[in-house]
Enzyme design. Structure first.
Site, short mmCIF file in Angstrom:
data_model
loop_
_atom_site.label_atom_id
_atom_site.label_comp_id
_atom_site.label_asym_id
_atom_site.label_seq_id
_atom_site.Cartn_x
_atom_site.Cartn_y
_atom_site.Cartn_z
N TYR A 90 -53.39 -38.43 6.44
CA TYR A 90 -52.85 -38.29 4.85
C TYR A 90 -51.61 -38.66 4.83
CZ TYR A 90 -52.71 -36.92 0.20
OH TYR A 90 -52.27 -36.53 -1.34
N ILE B 186 -50.22 -30.44 -6.84
CA ILE B 186 -50.94 -30.45 -8.11
C ILE B 186 -52.30 -29.69 -8.03
CG2 ILE B 186 -51.58 -31.85 -10.10
CD1 ILE B 186 -48.84 -32.19 -9.23
#
Length: 255
Positions: A158, A191
């Site tokens: 990632y 988030i």
């Protein structure tokens, strides 16, 4: 509340069935743009379209797997066929993927994470600029991450993909500036989205508090806060902003 004039324009948002993508699609519609909601999650995409319609906006869903060039090309064609143009594109589709030390990560997991998070952004951008070059420019925003700037344990694929998104963004910004196409990236902190839940961050209260504490405001961000940054980058207010990795992370402090 800031209001931009996007009347008569069209925005495409990948990964718009939920989270940051959904909020970005809703934000574009609030400012007057017609929206193409692109995602592999057809039910979630349909819900986003319904939410836009409930607010008086126009939107259409299109099944889009960003690992397939034919899908992203159809996404662009849908924008032009349905609404007449492609003015803004937000390449947001992504996955978190397996959490393993670098040397233990399965090759198939590495390839899948990089294919969606980096190659998928390249495929989408490629199809988008191909159309925008032939019209009066446009704006593209690639969704990177604060982890495009720093490392993070057990997330090598990632992190590598998000670093790559920033390099792609900066390069494309120079290549297409003469065609009046601006290309920027947004680098969110952590988030409140399904991705964090699936990664076990929001379901593990101790880990959640640890991650929240790495942000200066001692909390996770909200999708609406990232959507606001994306829409600003697409507006005329950001007309001299190009190749920028805009970080929206409350001063995230890495490990």
């Amino acid at each position: 509340m800031v209001q931009y004039d996007f009347d008569g324009t069209t925005a495409v948002v990948t990964g718009a069935a939920s989270g940051i993508g959904r909020q970005t699609a809703l934000e574009f519609a609030r400012h007057g743009a017609s929206v193409v909601v692109a995602d592999v999650d057809d039910n979630g995409a349909a819900e986003t379209v319904d939410l836009i319609a409930d607010g008086g906006g126009e939107a259409v869903a299109v099944h889009t797997d960003v690992t397939e060039m034919s899908d992203v090309e159809r996404m662009v064609e849908t924008a032009v066929d349905e609404f007449g143009s492609l003015d803004y594109a937000v390449n947001n589709a992504g996955v978190g993927g397996a959490q393993e030390p670098t040397g233990d990560l399965d090759e198939a997991d590495w390839e899948r994470i990089v294919d969606i998070n980096l190659n998928g952004v390249w495929r989408s951008l490629s199809a988008e600029v191909d159309h925008m070059v032939g019209q009066d420019g446009g704006v593209i925003v690639n969704m990177a991450s604060v982890l495009g700037h720093v490392g993070f344990q057990n997330a090598s694929a990632y992190v590598a993909a998000k670093h790559g998104v920033l390099g792609l963004t900066k390069t494309a910004a120079w290549e297409y500036a003469d065609d009046d196409i601006r290309v920027n990236a947004v680098c969110p902190g952590f988030i409140e989205t399904n991705m964090l839940e699936e990664g076990g961050i929001t379901s593990d209260e101790q880990l959640r508090q640890e991650i929240a504490g790495r942000h200066s405001q001692n909390r996770l961000g909200e999708p609406e806060e990232i959507a606001a940054a994306v829409v600003w980058l697409c507006s005329d207010a950001a007309s001299f902003t190009n190749g920028e990795p805009l970080t929206v992370d409350s001063g995230y402090r890495g490990i």
